[in-house]
Design a protein around this motif. Structure first.
Motif: not given
Length: 175
Positions: A120-121, A141-147
């Motif tokens: 999550r952000q 690369v792992s990061t949150y990419r949601g909205k």
């Protein structure tokens, strides 16, 4: 793990990240954070579609021997503290906000850290952070990419910037 030029893959990625930030108009500097070289990139954007808000985006990256979920969490908190102190200008929440990409780069990553970054952000008042784990052992690369609900107006901006800044294909790093 080394690249063809003798530089470690994490160090080569770190240098290439700085180049991508500069190419996107970020002001960059390297700082010493308790003995660790940290790259700080900063840009400021204003969009009417963001309800006439100015967003200061900080990309704060470091090469570390190993990435753990606890280490990433602590680095995220420290990055947000730094961004809040460095922002200046209008007070947070008064048509002004902070976005941050706290980035840890390594070739040794605990899978729980990558999952923590993707989950999550992280949101605080007028501040959003999307932690990034760059695992060069498996080139991911792992990061949150949601909205998310909070900060949804900025989601496409964060997704576009994370692809532009952290994509391994664009980094030129190899192993």
């Amino acid at each position: 793990m080394t690249t063809h030029g003798g530089m470690s893959a994490p160090d080569a990625y770190f240098d290439s990240l700085e180049g991508r930030l500069v190419s996107d108009g970020c002001v960059t500097q390297r700082q010493d954070w308790s003995g660790t070289c940290v790259l700080v990139g900063r840009r400021s954007d204003f969009r009417m579609r963001w309800v006439a808000t100015r967003l200061d985006l900080f990309t704060i990256a470091a090469v570390v021997p190993e990435i753990t979920a606890a280490g990433l969490s602590a680095f995220t908190e420290e990055s947000l503290r730094y961004a809040k102190a460095a922002k200046g200008g209008r007070p947070l929440g008064m048509q002004a906000g902070i976005g941050a990409f706290p980035v840890l780069i390594s070739d040794k990553v605990d899978p729980a850290a990558a999952e923590w970054a993707r989950a999550r952000q992280r949101v605080a008042f007028a501040c959003m952070a999307r932690p990034v784990v760059v695992d060069l052992s498996c080139r991911s690369v792992s990061t949150y990419r949601g909205k998310p609900g909070l900060g949804r107006l900025y989601a496409s901006y964060f997704i576009q910037k994370s692809t532009q800044y952290f994509d391994l294909a664009a980094s030129g790093s190899s192993h």
